[in-house]
Design a protein around this motif. Structure first.
Motif, mmCIF file in Angstrom:
data_model
loop_
_atom_site.group_PDB
_atom_site.id
_atom_site.type_symbol
_atom_site.label_atom_id
_atom_site.label_comp_id
_atom_site.label_asym_id
_atom_site.label_seq_id
_atom_site.Cartn_x
_atom_site.Cartn_y
_atom_site.Cartn_z
ATOM 1 N N SER A 33 0.892 -1.250 0.104
ATOM 2 C CA SER A 33 -0.053 -0.342 0.108
ATOM 3 C C SER A 33 0.834 1.426 0.056
ATOM 4 O O SER A 33 2.226 1.315 0.213
ATOM 5 C CB SER A 33 -0.772 -0.092 1.503
ATOM 6 O OG SER A 33 -0.180 0.323 2.422
ATOM 7 N N PRO A 34 0.309 2.491 -0.330
ATOM 8 C CA PRO A 34 1.049 3.751 -0.211
ATOM 9 C C PRO A 34 1.579 4.022 1.030
ATOM 10 O O PRO A 34 2.870 4.590 1.212
ATOM 11 C CB PRO A 34 0.030 4.881 -0.729
ATOM 12 C CG PRO A 34 -0.880 3.938 -1.414
ATOM 13 C CD PRO A 34 -1.252 2.437 -0.816
ATOM 14 N N ALA A 35 1.069 3.619 2.268
ATOM 15 C CA ALA A 35 1.444 3.732 3.543
ATOM 16 C C ALA A 35 2.852 3.012 3.923
ATOM 17 O O ALA A 35 3.800 3.518 4.323
ATOM 18 C CB ALA A 35 0.367 3.525 4.568
ATOM 19 N N VAL A 36 2.746 1.938 3.235
ATOM 20 C CA VAL A 36 4.034 1.125 3.505
ATOM 21 C C VAL A 36 5.058 1.671 2.803
ATOM 22 O O VAL A 36 6.347 1.629 3.110
ATOM 23 C CB VAL A 36 3.808 -0.359 3.028
ATOM 24 C CG1 VAL A 36 5.136 -1.477 3.211
ATOM 25 C CG2 VAL A 36 2.758 -1.087 4.099
ATOM 26 N N ALA A 37 4.792 2.096 1.351
ATOM 27 C CA ALA A 37 6.035 2.704 0.551
ATOM 28 C C ALA A 37 6.337 3.673 1.051
ATOM 29 O O ALA A 37 7.603 3.757 1.086
ATOM 30 C CB ALA A 37 5.138 3.009 -0.693
ATOM 31 N N LYS A 38 5.632 4.719 1.770
ATOM 32 C CA LYS A 38 6.386 5.752 2.442
ATOM 33 C C LYS A 38 7.050 5.494 3.690
ATOM 34 O O LYS A 38 8.081 5.932 3.989
ATOM 35 C CB LYS A 38 4.914 6.712 2.884
ATOM 36 C CG LYS A 38 4.357 7.536 1.668
ATOM 37 C CD LYS A 38 3.261 8.607 2.073
ATOM 38 C CE LYS A 38 2.778 9.146 0.993
ATOM 39 N NZ LYS A 38 1.779 10.087 1.300
ATOM 40 N N LEU A 39 6.783 4.342 4.408
ATOM 41 C CA LEU A 39 7.466 3.936 5.498
ATOM 42 C C LEU A 39 8.894 3.287 5.079
ATOM 43 O O LEU A 39 9.790 3.517 5.983
ATOM 44 C CB LEU A 39 6.755 2.883 6.277
ATOM 45 C CG LEU A 39 5.984 3.178 7.441
ATOM 46 C CD1 LEU A 39 4.916 2.151 8.176
ATOM 47 C CD2 LEU A 39 6.622 4.093 8.433
ATOM 48 N N ARG A 40 8.855 2.778 4.000
ATOM 49 C CA ARG A 40 9.862 2.175 3.473
ATOM 50 C C ARG A 40 10.990 3.239 3.176
ATOM 51 O O ARG A 40 12.124 3.212 3.328
ATOM 52 C CB ARG A 40 9.841 1.434 2.212
ATOM 53 C CG ARG A 40 9.262 0.031 2.478
ATOM 54 C CD ARG A 40 9.184 -0.920 1.360
ATOM 55 N NE ARG A 40 8.710 -2.208 1.736
ATOM 56 C CZ ARG A 40 7.997 -3.074 0.957
ATOM 57 N NH1 ARG A 40 7.611 -2.738 -0.185
ATOM 58 N NH2 ARG A 40 7.461 -4.168 1.319
ATOM 59 N N LYS A 41 10.681 4.550 2.995
ATOM 60 C CA LYS A 41 11.415 5.523 2.686
ATOM 61 C C LYS A 41 11.982 6.027 3.931
ATOM 62 O O LYS A 41 13.214 6.858 3.814
ATOM 63 C CB LYS A 41 10.723 6.704 1.798
ATOM 64 C CG LYS A 41 10.199 6.470 0.487
ATOM 65 C CD LYS A 41 9.344 7.639 -0.113
ATOM 66 C CE LYS A 41 8.923 7.427 -1.462
ATOM 67 N NZ LYS A 41 8.039 8.617 -1.945
ATOM 68 N N LEU A 42 11.592 5.972 5.047
ATOM 69 C CA LEU A 42 11.935 5.944 6.094
ATOM 70 C C LEU A 42 13.151 5.323 6.803
ATOM 71 O O LEU A 42 13.707 5.694 7.663
ATOM 72 C CB LEU A 42 10.892 6.294 7.410
ATOM 73 C CG LEU A 42 10.050 7.305 7.045
ATOM 74 C CD1 LEU A 42 8.995 7.206 8.238
ATOM 75 C CD2 LEU A 42 10.449 8.660 7.028
ATOM 76 N N LEU A 43 13.247 4.066 6.045
ATOM 77 C CA LEU A 43 14.238 3.068 6.589
ATOM 78 C C LEU A 43 15.517 3.620 6.670
ATOM 79 O O LEU A 43 16.162 4.447 5.693
ATOM 80 C CB LEU A 43 14.161 1.776 5.887
ATOM 81 C CG LEU A 43 13.123 0.870 6.018
ATOM 82 C CD1 LEU A 43 13.131 -0.181 5.052
ATOM 83 C CD2 LEU A 43 12.837 0.410 7.407
ATOM 84 N N PHE A 44 16.270 3.407 8.121
ATOM 85 C CA PHE A 44 17.720 3.845 7.958
ATOM 86 C C PHE A 44 17.839 5.375 7.837
ATOM 87 O O PHE A 44 18.947 5.699 7.890
ATOM 88 C CB PHE A 44 18.609 3.180 7.037
ATOM 89 C CG PHE A 44 18.478 1.647 7.233
ATOM 90 C CD1 PHE A 44 18.796 0.896 8.426
ATOM 91 C CD2 PHE A 44 17.803 0.988 5.923
ATOM 92 C CE1 PHE A 44 18.404 -0.413 8.147
ATOM 93 C CE2 PHE A 44 17.589 -0.407 6.175
ATOM 94 C CZ PHE A 44 18.014 -1.314 7.247
#
Length: 122
Positions: A33-44
């Protein structure tokens, strides 16, 4: 001692947006989902999290679970002797879990363009 770095490169992430992902699901093609995609951008990314007792934790964002708990890597704790004073003591902690119930604030270091795209995680 130096306090937690809070500058113009950090954005607040609303508590509701960052911890209500119980409805996040994968579609048939396996894309998230778009929410998961945005959270992946926050990784590290460097994240500064404040907790209810006045302490702050600075570390690399590692993961967020369905309950809203955040895991930080290479975390450093900042605290002050008095609640009204700026943080004066620090200690290295490593990998830590911060429960959603204890979190009072959350900031992420990122560029201006990323700030605009991350303002709403819903």
């Amino acid at each position: 001692m130096e306090g937690p770095p809070v500058g113009s490169q950090s954005i607040p992430v609303s508590e509701n947006a960052s911890c209500n992902f119980s409805t996040v699901s994968m579609d048939d093609a396996g894309s998230s989902s778009p929410a998961v995609a945005k959270l992946r951008k926050l990784l590290f990314r460097r994240m500064l999290i404040g907790v209810n007792d006045g302490r702050y934790f600075l570390g690399l964002f590692h993961c967020l679970d369905k309950q809203g708990n955040i895991i930080l890597q290479d975390a450093v704790e900042y605290r002050s002797a008095r609640h009204s004073a700026p943080p004066t003591e620090q200690r290295s902690l490593g990998l830590i879990l911060i429960p959603a119930a204890c979190r009072s604030s959350c900031q992420v270091d990122c560029s201006i363009d990323e700030k605009m795209s991350l303002l709403c995680l819903e």
